[in-house]
Design a protein around this motif. Sequence first.
Motif, PDB file in Angstrom:
ATOM      1  N   ARG A 281       0.838  -1.206   0.000  1.00 27.40           N
ATOM      2  CA  ARG A 281       0.000   0.000   0.000  1.00 27.40           C
ATOM      3  C   ARG A 281       0.874   1.258   0.000  1.00 27.40           C
ATOM      4  O   ARG A 281       0.427   2.348   0.328  1.00 27.40           O
ATOM      5  N   ALA A 282       2.121   1.081  -0.334  1.00 27.33           N
ATOM      6  CA  ALA A 282       3.039   2.204  -0.555  1.00 27.33           C
ATOM      7  C   ALA A 282       3.179   3.106   0.668  1.00 27.33           C
ATOM      8  O   ALA A 282       3.302   4.307   0.544  1.00 27.33           O
ATOM      9  N   CYS A 283       3.178   2.499   1.845  1.00 26.65           N
ATOM     10  CA  CYS A 283       3.236   3.306   3.067  1.00 26.65           C
ATOM     11  C   CYS A 283       4.652   3.766   3.396  1.00 26.65           C
ATOM     12  O   CYS A 283       4.850   4.703   4.166  1.00 26.65           O
ATOM     13  N   GLY A 284       5.643   3.086   2.851  1.00 24.68           N
ATOM     14  CA  GLY A 284       7.039   3.488   3.073  1.00 24.68           C
ATOM     15  C   GLY A 284       7.651   2.974   4.363  1.00 24.68           C
ATOM     16  O   GLY A 284       8.810   3.264   4.670  1.00 24.68           O
ATOM     17  N   GLN A 285       6.906   2.192   5.145  1.00 23.53           N
ATOM     18  CA  GLN A 285       7.432   1.764   6.443  1.00 23.53           C
ATOM     19  C   GLN A 285       8.566   0.758   6.340  1.00 23.53           C
ATOM     20  O   GLN A 285       9.246   0.476   7.309  1.00 23.53           O
ATOM     21  N   CYS A 286       8.747   0.178   5.145  1.00 28.31           N
ATOM     22  CA  CYS A 286       9.840  -0.781   4.963  1.00 28.31           C
ATOM     23  C   CYS A 286      11.180  -0.086   4.706  1.00 28.31           C
ATOM     24  O   CYS A 286      12.232  -0.711   4.824  1.00 28.31           O
ATOM     25  N   GLN A 287      11.129   1.178   4.343  1.00 22.09           N
ATOM     26  CA  GLN A 287      12.370   1.834   3.914  1.00 22.09           C
ATOM     27  C   GLN A 287      13.485   1.777   4.937  1.00 22.09           C
ATOM     28  O   GLN A 287      14.626   1.476   4.581  1.00 22.09           O
ATOM     29  N   PRO A 288      13.209   2.019   6.220  1.00 25.50           N
ATOM     30  CA  PRO A 288      14.315   1.948   7.189  1.00 25.50           C
ATOM     31  C   PRO A 288      14.926   0.555   7.311  1.00 25.50           C
ATOM     32  O   PRO A 288      16.032   0.418   7.838  1.00 25.50           O
ATOM     33  N   THR A 289      14.241  -0.471   6.824  1.00 22.50           N
ATOM     34  CA  THR A 289      14.783  -1.825   6.970  1.00 22.50           C
ATOM     35  C   THR A 289      15.735  -2.185   5.833  1.00 22.50           C
ATOM     36  O   THR A 289      16.363  -3.238   5.868  1.00 22.50           O
TER      37      THR A 289
END
Length: 409
Positions: free
Chosen positions: A331-339
């Motif tokens: 859903r393109a929330c971006g919460q994975c980016q820091p991982t």
Amino acid sequence: MAEKRTINRRKFLGTAAGTVAGVLTLGSSVPASARAGKKEEKAGALITRTLGRTGYKLPIVSMGVMNADNPELVRRAYEAGIRHFDTAYGYQRGRNEEMVGRVLVEELKVRDKVVIATKINIRPPQRSLPAEEIKEMHRKMIDESLRRLQTDYVDILYSHDVSDPAWLKNPALIDSLLEIKEKKKTRFIGFSTHQNMNEVINTAMEMKIYDVILTTLNYSLFDYTEYLETLKAAAAQGIGLVAMKTQCQQAWYREAVPAEMRRFYEGPVIHSALLKWVVRHEFIATAVPGFTTFEQLHTDLPVASSLEYTEEEKKFLEDRLVKTQMAAVCRACGQCQPTCPKGVDIPNLPRAHMYAGSYGNLYQARETLDSLEAARSVQACSDCAVCAARCVRGVNIARRLDELKTLLA
Ligand code: SF4
Ligand code: SF4
């Protein structure tokens, strides 16, 4: 049964063409009745809604022209009653805008009867350029778009692909769009957003300068309550909301359909169910499903005349496995980016995957990847033996990356 459906659709298209004339109301003032959420009206066969403060009254199904390369399809869409055509400076290296201009302006001569929306994009790596350079890029792009479209103005000019509130608030972007509006090269301004939509739209509501937002909305977001509430609030504020990517995840829905249920879910049922789900939200003024074939036009347009689900469509949307699959769609929330240790722009990669895998549009997939800095694009993944990125919703990021690399190889 299939033959009966085909005949009915053809009949429908013929009827709609004769009944929609006069639906479109062009104007720059905001009638009191123009607030979204007002009960929809029916004009002939097609349900219409008002696009927020623009005052444009449009059928709830419009045409996303992006992947279309057949001028006859644009002509048939107009003849069937569609009045809003969505293109972009970058689609098909400009040929998409040229086709829209040739059919609607040059051949059919209906410029004053249609709403033409286009988008111009300053790619993220260029967004830190000096303000005057950004403004000059905007000036050149809008002039080129107007030349291709054979018109003096567009109805809606979007800043394309906004996922960062800081870009939305960038003075160079705001000055550029307002200058274009003041010069009457566009009637209304807005932006399109594919990721981080909730935050970006909340920012736009505070700013109060954007008239229209073209935003992602599809069934994979059915439980994203916060986002749906944001959209409702934006519409209540008078922002016109146009939905895109309405059926783009269908390849993944099909993966979820159990074999014994496939007879319900093959063909147009998936398309029409997903599109109805989107436009049943009254805060959405209209949707821009992409048509690349006449069959897609014939499947999607009848949704504009009836929002009732058929029994088959209900079964599909309520199927437990389909819903489970929905929960695993990005859903393109971006919460994975820091991982991701390399800061890869993961939310944009599924979009490129969708263009390549669902639309078969490899050019647009590459454009999407090219719009990212190389260090944040899929090239950065080549050194990783194992993908460390993790999704809060369980999307298999490594698998999607592998598929993307294969599709674009
Ligand atoms: S992969 Fe998951 S965490 Fe990353 S943007 Fe998509 S839904 Fe959000
Ligand atoms: S493979 Fe995964 S962890 Fe490695 S750079 Fe790509 S997204 Fe990041």
